[in-house]
Scaffold this motif. Sequence first.
Motif, PDB file in Angstrom:
ATOM      1  N   LYS A 294       0.855  -1.188   0.000  1.00 34.63           N
ATOM      2  CA  LYS A 294       0.000   0.000   0.000  1.00 34.63           C
ATOM      3  C   LYS A 294       0.892   1.239   0.000  1.00 34.63           C
ATOM      4  CE  LYS A 294      -4.291  -1.437   2.157  1.00 34.63           C
ATOM      5  NZ  LYS A 294      -5.127  -1.296   3.342  1.00 34.63           N
ATOM      6  N   THR A 295       0.375   2.346  -0.475  1.00 28.30           N
ATOM      7  CA  THR A 295       1.185   3.567  -0.481  1.00 28.30           C
ATOM      8  C   THR A 295       1.450   4.010   0.948  1.00 28.30           C
ATOM      9  OG1 THR A 295      -0.838   4.825  -0.709  1.00 28.30           O
ATOM     10  CG2 THR A 295       0.439   4.443  -2.705  1.00 28.30           C
TER      11      THR A 295
ATOM     12  N   GLN B 230       1.919   6.487   3.926  1.00 28.28           N
ATOM     13  CA  GLN B 230       1.306   7.776   4.259  1.00 28.28           C
ATOM     14  C   GLN B 230       1.635   8.150   5.682  1.00 28.28           C
ATOM     15  OE1 GLN B 230      -2.818   8.655   3.483  1.00 28.28           O
ATOM     16  NE2 GLN B 230      -2.840   7.269   1.724  1.00 28.28           N
ATOM     17  N   TYR B 231       2.110   9.317   5.887  1.00 26.79           N
ATOM     18  CA  TYR B 231       2.257   9.807   7.261  1.00 26.79           C
ATOM     19  C   TYR B 231       2.232  11.333   7.297  1.00 26.79           C
ATOM     20  CZ  TYR B 231       7.200  10.437   6.018  1.00 26.79           C
ATOM     21  OH  TYR B 231       8.356  10.825   5.409  1.00 26.79           O
ATOM     22  N   GLU B 232       2.020  11.823   8.498  1.00 24.95           N
ATOM     23  CA  GLU B 232       1.953  13.270   8.729  1.00 24.95           C
ATOM     24  C   GLU B 232       2.747  13.589   9.969  1.00 24.95           C
ATOM     25  OE1 GLU B 232      -2.604  14.279   7.626  1.00 24.95           O
ATOM     26  OE2 GLU B 232      -1.798  15.188   9.474  1.00 24.95           O
TER      27      GLU B 232
ATOM     28  N   GLU C 222       3.660  16.318   5.135  1.00 23.80           N
ATOM     29  CA  GLU C 222       2.736  15.240   4.820  1.00 23.80           C
ATOM     30  C   GLU C 222       3.392  14.381   3.754  1.00 23.80           C
ATOM     31  OE1 GLU C 222      -1.607  16.644   4.794  1.00 23.80           O
ATOM     32  OE2 GLU C 222      -1.387  15.548   2.914  1.00 23.80           O
ATOM     33  N   TYR C 223       3.493  13.100   4.018  1.00 19.85           N
ATOM     34  CA  TYR C 223       4.023  12.226   2.969  1.00 19.85           C
ATOM     35  C   TYR C 223       2.935  11.305   2.486  1.00 19.85           C
ATOM     36  CZ  TYR C 223       6.676   9.082   0.146  1.00 19.85           C
ATOM     37  OH  TYR C 223       7.101   8.359  -0.938  1.00 19.85           O
ATOM     38  N   ASN C 224       2.874  11.188   1.155  1.00 24.04           N
ATOM     39  CA  ASN C 224       1.926  10.267   0.550  1.00 24.04           C
ATOM     40  C   ASN C 224       2.644   9.628  -0.621  1.00 24.04           C
ATOM     41  OD1 ASN C 224      -0.106   9.091  -1.109  1.00 24.04           O
ATOM     42  ND2 ASN C 224      -1.648  10.407  -0.122  1.00 24.04           N
TER      43      ASN C 224
ATOM     44  N   LYS D  63       1.690   8.477  -3.224  1.00 24.16           N
ATOM     45  CA  LYS D  63       1.191   8.911  -4.533  1.00 24.16           C
ATOM     46  C   LYS D  63       1.786  10.267  -4.950  1.00 24.16           C
ATOM     47  CE  LYS D  63      -3.470   6.956  -4.805  1.00 24.16           C
ATOM     48  NZ  LYS D  63      -4.887   7.361  -4.708  1.00 24.16           N
ATOM     49  N   HIS D  64       1.946  11.127  -3.956  1.00 27.78           N
ATOM     50  CA  HIS D  64       2.279  12.527  -4.284  1.00 27.78           C
ATOM     51  C   HIS D  64       3.706  12.925  -3.945  1.00 27.78           C
ATOM     52  CE1 HIS D  64      -2.229  12.902  -3.255  1.00 27.78           C
ATOM     53  NE2 HIS D  64      -2.095  12.703  -4.565  1.00 27.78           N
TER      54      HIS D  64
ATOM     55  N   THR E 224       6.430  14.334  -1.008  1.00 22.44           N
ATOM     56  CA  THR E 224       6.465  15.109   0.213  1.00 22.44           C
ATOM     57  C   THR E 224       5.790  16.453  -0.001  1.00 22.44           C
ATOM     58  OG1 THR E 224       8.638  14.144   0.496  1.00 22.44           O
ATOM     59  CG2 THR E 224       7.999  15.823   2.081  1.00 22.44           C
TER      60      THR E 224
ATOM     61  N   TRP F  48      -0.529   6.859 -10.195  1.00 24.56           N
ATOM     62  CA  TRP F  48      -1.131   6.548  -8.891  1.00 24.56           C
ATOM     63  C   TRP F  48      -1.573   5.085  -8.783  1.00 24.56           C
ATOM     64  CZ3 TRP F  48      -4.274  11.716  -8.950  1.00 24.56           C
ATOM     65  CH2 TRP F  48      -3.368  12.783  -8.643  1.00 24.56           C
TER      66      TRP F  48
END
Lengths: 440, 576
Positions: free
Chosen positions: B329-330, B332-334, B370-372, B374-375, B377, B470
């Motif tokens: 899964k991608t 994700q963290y904040e 925010e790291y994702n 898909k996108h 940093t 994506w």
Amino acid sequence: MKKQTYIYRSFERFWHWSQALLIFFLMLTGFEIHSSYKLMGFQNAVKWHNMAAWAFLVLIIFAIFWHFVTGEWKQYIPTSKFVKEQFRYYISGIFKGAPHPTKKTRYNKLNPLQRLIYLGLKLLVIPVQVLSGFIYMYYIYPNNPIHSSMGTIAVIHTIGAFTLILFVIAHVYLTTTGETVFTSIKAMLTGWEVVDVDEKEEHIKHMKDAVEKSVAGYYRLDKNGIFTDVNAAWLKMFGYKNKDEVIGKHYSIVREEKYMNRLDELVANVLKGNKIIGIPAIRKNKDGSSGKHILSANPITEGGEITGLEGFVLDINESDDYSQHMYDAVRNSRAGYYRLNSDGYFEDVNKAWLELYKYEDKKDVIGKHYSFSRCEEDLKNLDDIFKRVTVNGETISSIIATRKCKDGTKGKHLLSANPVYKQDKIIGMEGFILNLPEEK
Amino acid sequence: MKYMKSKYDFYKLLATFIFIMLPWLFALIYNVYYKKDPYQAKIMVQNYNTDTLTGADHSKFKELQKDFKSPQEVTETCLSCHNNRGKEFMHTEHFQWLKKDSIPGRGNFEMGKRNILNNFCIGINSNEQLCSMCHAGYGYGNKNFDFTNQDNEDCLICHDNTGTYKKSNPCAGPNLPGAGNPSPGVNLSAVAQHVGFPKRNNCLSCHGVGGGGNNVKHGDLEMALNKCTRDIDVHMASKDAKDNNMSCQKCHRTTNHNIKGELAMVSSSPKNGISCVDCHTDHPHTDKLLNNHFRQVACQTCHIPTYAKVNPTKIYWDWSSAGKLKNGKTLQYEKEITADDTICKSGDYILAEDLPNLKSRDNFENVKLEYNGKHGTAVFANNLKPEYIWSNGYFDHQFISDKITDTIHPLILNKPFGSYKDNRYPSDKKHPSKIIPVKIMRGKQIYDKGNMNLIQPKLAGKIKGSGAYWVDFDWQASASEGMKYLNLPYSGKYSFIETESIWPINHMVSPKEKSLTCEECHSHNSRLAALTGFYLPGRDRSVIVDKGGVILIILALIAVLIHAIIRIINRKKTTH
């Protein structure tokens, strides 16, 4: 000589302290605009700075007007004299308690250093500040003609501000170098300070007052004999109403023709450098009437050259017994008059003289040497007098002499003698003799 | 010594001082008590009217009393009465996503969302299914969309007054409609019966959420403006009954569906722009000195001290770090970050405090990384101080066909033509350059290392192997698919380049009491520190003159002190 003097007039003090206040305030707000510190906020600082700038401009205009109207601008004429001395005083003399190298007077309030610095301030620093300040103030308006030099203007304005701070530091400190620490500041507050009084200046002032208020008539002629000044007393004595009626006219207007020669001689004499200390004269008044007065005259020298003459006239009126008697004594006495040439030979004698010497005719006397009028033992005195008068140019007022008359008898008389000039050369001696009655 | 000769002299002295002090006293009293406080002065407004007519009640119209099968049917019904509006709207940017504009020195271009790249989601091409969520039309799913069919216009997105109309997000779940069609749950007939003039919510539903979320893109436009206090925005405030509660069209005046207003990112000239002056005149202050700033400083500069006042906005987007997966899964963290945190996970590392957007920040509260997968940093922050540039309203653009000549410095995607010089000698007399506040979006995005131009990647998609990043997380495939879609060459070598885009800040105008104080610019710590080449009082100085002056003053004081000490010592000597 020092004297409590009123040296700073009201406006001058008003101007000085307003300017001091404004410069201080402009400094305070200006350096806040410059971001040197935070005090009242930039916006207020700008607002007050601009307002003070306008006030300063108004004050400057008033001050310029005042300086020209009062002639006080002359106080700022720079001089190179004593600049070094003044500077040396501040860096060494002051420590030794040496006197100030220059004198502070009402007419010379500023020392040569002050003259230089203040003039620089007035002609350079303040105009630069005012000019750059107002350009700065109006720079942002659209369509202004001065482009792309805002930084230059601002930097010039800043340099001017620093210069003013340096001036203020030095200026405030140097106010403490007066008689006491606060003398100068007190003087600028009250206007009064003990300063040097120029004695010559004071004397001239007194004399001028004396002349103006004197009962003696004062006159002044140029070397051509033209009136250049007379005072009120003179005008009154001669019956004139206005100076203009006299000034520019030749002195011949004040004499009858018959007395003119004597006056011509007198003037010529004085212009040669001699002084006349009071001789009787008969004047012609404006209305043609005549009057008597005693006249004095002395040459006026300017730069080593005689440029005219001046003197006083004292009226002799009928009620003035003393002067009347003097006059009469000279004019109507049986005084004998004589005149000798430079070799001591008689040129002229009058009737009274002939009577005193018991001669009948002038011819018996004229052409003879004066030695015939003395006995052997008295001759030495006369030789001495003749020498003093003709060689030294002395005037002898009264000496008792013993004459030898035609018949060999002796008589005593009072003798006066003065040199006879032709231009600047003594060509003889003349004088009067007054008989002294035999002591009983 | 007697200084006062008499009482008379004392009075004279007193009078002198009164004369000196009097003008000061007057000035003080005038300033403190009589002069109008600039904040108390009434704000003058010109050319401003409020509507007095209420619109027609569309629920009474028979034409709308039916069950609409498709959104196109709604549009058809609207146009059956408003029969000229369809043609009119068709030519607007809201439908065409393209307009004619000219770039100074480059000539005329057609530009808009259809062909311009930014450094958020980069570009719409090959991603239309998702992007047309904000297209005022139906069915714009690919480049073959029919821009001449009036029935494809979406009237409701702007004119819905119920607040229930929503467009479908195809990425939100399986089998959802895409390409700008309404969400499945929308009751079309209810919405159609309650149409009217657009409300703030209509505009904000797209303009407030650009870049993929609330306030992500602009920073000064977000959903909070629907209901906010005066502190957030004086014009749009609606929390208090006295608040202005202005609709967008009050400023963005609209005639024949041409809505005034330009955005630097998709326009190159201020032709159709609006200005504060339209209502506030060019001398709105009681203080002349403030009015004098008009020539150099835009109103927004002082009156929008901060943006993103409520929700954070995205200020940094590093695409190069995208693609991290965890358990298939991608990732994700904040996290909240501080000034010395590094924010770049691939390539060069930079400190958060070195981000120019954050440089003038007093504190690092609410700065979020925010790291994702898909996108990549991203950095978010709120209450940001704008950056400032000279702008005359003209902007250049880095089109996809334009060559990149410099890879050392950040590539500016919409380079402003403004300059200090252009303020003095304006190329367009109507629009001299002024200092304006901007949000500068920074990031790293993909470019073609061989052909030296930007790349349009294919991002959105659902099918594995389609090249959509994506789904596949393969930049090579994404780039080649995206460029193929545009019929543009791709060298096969990609890399990431630092880019900047400029977003002028025009909204979130603060109340006058909260506008910038002079010191914000006129100080050593000036907000305008980056704008050089001109003298700004309070900020600038000649270092030589200042240092020299201070040294001279110190020397003078020392000299005076030494002089005084010697005098005192010598006086003692002589008196003893």
